[in-house]
Design a protein around this motif. Structure first.
Motif, PDB file in Angstrom:
ATOM      1  N   PHE A  65      14.146   5.648  16.876  1.00 16.50           N
ATOM      2  CA  PHE A  65      13.933   6.595  15.793  1.00 16.50           C
ATOM      3  C   PHE A  65      12.653   6.191  15.052  1.00 16.50           C
ATOM      4  O   PHE A  65      12.352   5.013  14.902  1.00 16.50           O
ATOM      5  CB  PHE A  65      15.103   6.568  14.807  1.00 16.50           C
ATOM      6  CG  PHE A  65      16.385   7.138  15.357  1.00 16.50           C
ATOM      7  CD1 PHE A  65      16.762   8.439  15.062  1.00 16.50           C
ATOM      8  CD2 PHE A  65      17.216   6.378  16.162  1.00 16.50           C
ATOM      9  CE1 PHE A  65      17.951   8.963  15.555  1.00 16.50           C
ATOM     10  CE2 PHE A  65      18.413   6.887  16.649  1.00 16.50           C
ATOM     11  CZ  PHE A  65      18.776   8.189  16.352  1.00 16.50           C
ATOM     12  N   GLY A  66      11.950   7.184  14.536  1.00 15.69           N
ATOM     13  CA  GLY A  66      10.753   6.889  13.776  1.00 15.69           C
ATOM     14  C   GLY A  66       9.541   7.626  14.306  1.00 15.69           C
ATOM     15  O   GLY A  66       9.673   8.577  15.094  1.00 15.69           O
ATOM     16  N   PRO A  67       8.357   7.187  13.876  1.00 18.55           N
ATOM     17  CA  PRO A  67       8.061   5.990  13.080  1.00 18.55           C
ATOM     18  C   PRO A  67       8.395   6.169  11.602  1.00 18.55           C
ATOM     19  O   PRO A  67       8.401   7.274  11.083  1.00 18.55           O
ATOM     20  CB  PRO A  67       6.551   5.810  13.280  1.00 18.55           C
ATOM     21  CG  PRO A  67       6.047   7.206  13.521  1.00 18.55           C
ATOM     22  CD  PRO A  67       7.139   7.921  14.272  1.00 18.55           C
ATOM     23  N   TYR A  68       8.696   5.031  10.913  1.00 17.96           N
ATOM     24  CA  TYR A  68       9.001   5.003   9.494  1.00 17.96           C
ATOM     25  C   TYR A  68       7.972   4.141   8.767  1.00 17.96           C
ATOM     26  O   TYR A  68       7.586   3.070   9.257  1.00 17.96           O
ATOM     27  CB  TYR A  68      10.396   4.416   9.247  1.00 17.96           C
ATOM     28  CG  TYR A  68      11.517   5.206   9.863  1.00 17.96           C
ATOM     29  CD1 TYR A  68      12.052   6.308   9.219  1.00 17.96           C
ATOM     30  CD2 TYR A  68      12.053   4.840  11.099  1.00 17.96           C
ATOM     31  CE1 TYR A  68      13.106   7.027   9.778  1.00 17.96           C
ATOM     32  CE2 TYR A  68      13.096   5.558  11.669  1.00 17.96           C
ATOM     33  CZ  TYR A  68      13.608   6.648  10.998  1.00 17.96           C
ATOM     34  OH  TYR A  68      14.635   7.365  11.557  1.00 17.96           O
ATOM     35  N   GLU A  69       7.576   4.587   7.580  1.00 13.10           N
ATOM     36  CA  GLU A  69       6.650   3.817   6.751  1.00 13.10           C
ATOM     37  C   GLU A  69       7.391   2.658   6.099  1.00 13.10           C
ATOM     38  O   GLU A  69       8.523   2.806   5.648  1.00 13.10           O
ATOM     39  CB  GLU A  69       6.032   4.710   5.682  1.00 13.10           C
ATOM     40  CG  GLU A  69       5.059   3.994   4.770  1.00 13.10           C
ATOM     41  CD  GLU A  69       4.528   4.890   3.672  1.00 13.10           C
ATOM     42  OE1 GLU A  69       3.685   4.430   2.878  1.00 13.10           O
ATOM     43  OE2 GLU A  69       4.966   6.059   3.603  1.00 13.10           O
ATOM     44  N   VAL A  70       6.749   1.504   6.008  1.00 14.05           N
ATOM     45  CA  VAL A  70       7.327   0.314   5.396  1.00 14.05           C
ATOM     46  C   VAL A  70       6.814   0.203   3.962  1.00 14.05           C
ATOM     47  O   VAL A  70       5.607   0.216   3.717  1.00 14.05           O
ATOM     48  CB  VAL A  70       6.969  -0.952   6.194  1.00 14.05           C
ATOM     49  CG1 VAL A  70       7.527  -2.197   5.506  1.00 14.05           C
ATOM     50  CG2 VAL A  70       7.528  -0.857   7.608  1.00 14.05           C
ATOM     51  N   LEU A  71       7.754   0.108   3.002  1.00  7.42           N
ATOM     52  CA  LEU A  71       7.414  -0.071   1.590  1.00  7.42           C
ATOM     53  C   LEU A  71       7.528  -1.544   1.240  1.00  7.42           C
ATOM     54  O   LEU A  71       8.443  -2.239   1.690  1.00  7.42           O
ATOM     55  CB  LEU A  71       8.360   0.754   0.705  1.00  7.42           C
ATOM     56  CG  LEU A  71       8.461   2.244   1.036  1.00  7.42           C
ATOM     57  CD1 LEU A  71       9.528   2.902   0.178  1.00  7.42           C
ATOM     58  CD2 LEU A  71       7.123   2.928   0.827  1.00  7.42           C
ATOM     59  N   ARG A  72       6.590  -2.042   0.442  1.00  8.12           N
ATOM     60  CA  ARG A  72       6.590  -3.455   0.044  1.00  8.12           C
ATOM     61  C   ARG A  72       6.941  -3.548  -1.440  1.00  8.12           C
ATOM     62  O   ARG A  72       6.328  -2.861  -2.261  1.00  8.12           O
ATOM     63  CB  ARG A  72       5.223  -4.084   0.238  1.00  8.12           C
ATOM     64  CG  ARG A  72       4.490  -3.592   1.482  1.00  8.12           C
ATOM     65  CD  ARG A  72       4.827  -4.401   2.695  1.00  8.12           C
ATOM     66  NE  ARG A  72       4.020  -3.999   3.847  1.00  8.12           N
ATOM     67  CZ  ARG A  72       4.264  -4.362   5.081  1.00  8.12           C
ATOM     68  NH1 ARG A  72       5.288  -5.154   5.333  1.00  8.12           N
ATOM     69  NH2 ARG A  72       3.509  -3.944   6.077  1.00  8.12           N
ATOM     70  N   HIS A  73       7.931  -4.373  -1.765  1.00  5.31           N
ATOM     71  CA  HIS A  73       8.253  -4.564  -3.172  1.00  5.31           C
ATOM     72  C   HIS A  73       9.068  -5.825  -3.363  1.00  5.31           C
ATOM     73  O   HIS A  73      10.005  -6.097  -2.600  1.00  5.31           O
ATOM     74  CB  HIS A  73       9.047  -3.372  -3.732  1.00  5.31           C
ATOM     75  CG  HIS A  73       9.296  -3.467  -5.196  1.00  5.31           C
ATOM     76  ND1 HIS A  73       8.341  -3.160  -6.126  1.00  5.31           N
ATOM     77  CD2 HIS A  73      10.387  -3.884  -5.884  1.00  5.31           C
ATOM     78  CE1 HIS A  73       8.837  -3.358  -7.335  1.00  5.31           C
ATOM     79  NE2 HIS A  73      10.072  -3.795  -7.215  1.00  5.31           N
ATOM     80  N   ASP A  74       8.663  -6.583  -4.394  1.00  8.40           N
ATOM     81  CA  ASP A  74       9.433  -7.747  -4.832  1.00  8.40           C
ATOM     82  C   ASP A  74       9.686  -8.719  -3.686  1.00  8.40           C
ATOM     83  O   ASP A  74      10.792  -9.244  -3.531  1.00  8.40           O
ATOM     84  CB  ASP A  74      10.747  -7.294  -5.463  1.00  8.40           C
ATOM     85  CG  ASP A  74      11.338  -8.349  -6.390  1.00  8.40           C
ATOM     86  OD1 ASP A  74      10.601  -9.283  -6.749  1.00  8.40           O
ATOM     87  OD2 ASP A  74      12.528  -8.235  -6.734  1.00  8.40           O
ATOM     88  N   GLY A  75       8.667  -8.961  -2.865  1.00 11.99           N
ATOM     89  CA  GLY A  75       8.779  -9.926  -1.781  1.00 11.99           C
ATOM     90  C   GLY A  75       9.651  -9.509  -0.623  1.00 11.99           C
ATOM     91  O   GLY A  75      10.135 -10.353   0.119  1.00 11.99           O
ATOM     92  N   ALA A  76       9.872  -8.184  -0.462  1.00  9.26           N
ATOM     93  CA  ALA A  76      10.726  -7.701   0.631  1.00  9.26           C
ATOM     94  C   ALA A  76      10.119  -6.440   1.228  1.00  9.26           C
ATOM     95  O   ALA A  76       9.310  -5.750   0.598  1.00  9.26           O
ATOM     96  CB  ALA A  76      12.147  -7.417   0.129  1.00  9.26           C
ATOM     97  N   ASP A  77      10.500  -6.153   2.475  1.00  9.32           N
ATOM     98  CA  ASP A  77      10.123  -4.913   3.153  1.00  9.32           C
ATOM     99  C   ASP A  77      11.272  -3.922   3.046  1.00  9.32           C
ATOM    100  O   ASP A  77      12.442  -4.300   3.236  1.00  9.32           O
ATOM    101  CB  ASP A  77       9.803  -5.171   4.636  1.00  9.32           C
ATOM    102  CG  ASP A  77       8.536  -5.991   4.809  1.00  9.32           C
ATOM    103  OD1 ASP A  77       7.650  -5.887   3.946  1.00  9.32           O
ATOM    104  OD2 ASP A  77       8.435  -6.725   5.803  1.00  9.32           O
ATOM    105  N   TRP A  78      10.960  -2.644   2.769  1.00 12.62           N
ATOM    106  CA  TRP A  78      11.969  -1.596   2.611  1.00 12.62           C
ATOM    107  C   TRP A  78      11.619  -0.447   3.541  1.00 12.62           C
ATOM    108  O   TRP A  78      10.475   0.010   3.590  1.00 12.62           O
ATOM    109  CB  TRP A  78      12.008  -1.100   1.162  1.00 12.62           C
ATOM    110  CG  TRP A  78      12.420  -2.137   0.171  1.00 12.62           C
ATOM    111  CD1 TRP A  78      11.687  -3.199  -0.272  1.00 12.62           C
ATOM    112  CD2 TRP A  78      13.682  -2.231  -0.494  1.00 12.62           C
ATOM    113  NE1 TRP A  78      12.399  -3.956  -1.172  1.00 12.62           N
ATOM    114  CE2 TRP A  78      13.628  -3.382  -1.335  1.00 12.62           C
ATOM    115  CE3 TRP A  78      14.840  -1.458  -0.471  1.00 12.62           C
ATOM    116  CZ2 TRP A  78      14.694  -3.766  -2.131  1.00 12.62           C
ATOM    117  CZ3 TRP A  78      15.900  -1.844  -1.288  1.00 12.62           C
ATOM    118  CH2 TRP A  78      15.833  -2.990  -2.096  1.00 12.62           C
TER     119      TRP A  78
END
Length: 325
Positions: A65-78
């Motif tokens: 499934f995808g592609p999905y964009e990766v969000l960066r926040h607070d030292g983690a990938d979302w």
């Protein structure tokens, strides 16, 4: 490294969720694969105009499934997933989820519900016309019944019958009034909590303990560390109190909560404090944060002004004139 599953607070009716991976180690775009841990069969995308709930397409062959964009926040990938996956998984199902080729064993939670009738990907489908219904057979009417002679009521028993009739009417009205009162009382007692996760008795995450910490930056760090141990009301109280003193960090956090293009996962996902997308209010808080000395909010003002530019809504036009010119 573990994989944590969260509901999307911007979609309270379900259909969307987040995958959180501690540590920023993923590329900007990833693909996912979902396997049933028991049958070892892979969830396969279904080409349909609308993603309905249930009927998952499990196949022996691995599908992505995808592609999905990766969000960066607070030292983690979302990674944000949608109904193409959420609508096909049942709660408490053991799964193996591959993210960019890395396998994670999880159990699908009951906090990410499906959502009915969401549009899916793919081309339009041809709708076959329904055949015209067959004409109903003609039903012959039965002959009229033989007239029955109506007897005149007995003068002596008529008052008794009327008294009984009024008694039944009064009883029915009392029953109806009681049912209505029960219904409205039940309706008023129902409330929708912002965060359905029970708050623990962690004293260090109470409002008094967090308020006693020096400075809002320290309070915000502790707030994020507490996560689900803090109620949305406690988080909102801390941010509001700091914003009233024109604390630049608190003003920027307020702007993020109103900005649908920004996400503070631990505040919005774990604690459950989130507002509806309102770019006019977001740019106001961002501009106040810049004026209070927050340099990081400058780029957020620019991005939000780009969203407001050309808007026909009165409040958004006013916010653009006030903070973007």
């Amino acid at each position: 490294m573990s994989l944590v599953l969260h509901p999307d607070p911007q979609q309270p009716t379900g259909g969307y969720g987040f995958l959180e991976l501690p540590g920023s180690s993923l590329p900007d775009v990833v693909t996912l694969a979902v396997q049933d841990a028991y049958s070892e069969r892979w969830l396969t995308p279904v080409e349909e105009a609308r993603v309905e709930i249930g009927n998952p397409n499990w196949q022996p062959q691995k599908s992505s499934f995808g592609p999905y964009e990766v969000l960066r926040h607070d030292g983690a990938d979302w990674v944000r997933i949608g109904p193409e996956i959420v609508n096909k998984l049942e709660e408490y199902t053991p799964l193996m989820i591959e993210v960019d080729g890395r396998a994670f064993n999880v159990t699908w939670p009951d906090t990410i519900p499906p959502r009915a009738g969401l549009a899916g990907l793919g081309g339009l489908q041809t709708v076959q016309p329904k055949p015209a219904p067959a004409p109903e057979p003609e039903v012959k009417r039965p002959p009229d019944p033989t007239p029955v002679e109506v007897l005149e009521p007995d003068i002596e028993t008529e008052p008794q019958k009327r008294s009984l009739l009024w008694l039944w009417i009064v009883l029915l009205l009392l029953v109806a009034a009681g049912a209505a009162a029960w219904f409205w009382t039940r309706e008023e007692s129902i409330s929708l909590p912002i965060n359905t996760t029970p708050v623990s008795n962690n004293e260090s995450c109470s409002l008094s303990a967090l308020s006693a910490l020096p400075g809002f930056a320290t309070q915000l760090e502790a707030l994020r560390s507490c996560g689900r141990d803090v109620s949305p009301d406690t988080a909102l109280k801390l941010i509001e109190d700091a914003a009233e003193t024109e604390d630049p960090l608190a003003l920027r956090v307020f702007g993020t909560l109103y900005d649908g293009d920004q996400l503070d996962p631990r505040i919005e996902n774990l604690i459950g404090l989130s507002f509806a997308d309102d770019p006019a209010r977001a740019v106001e808080y961002y501009a106040r944060a810049v004026e209070a000395g927050d340099t990081q909010a400058k780029s957020l003002v620019t991005a939000t002004c780009d969203r407001l530019k050309g808007s026909s809504q009165t409040l958004e036009k006013g916010a653009y004139d006030d903070f973007c010119r």
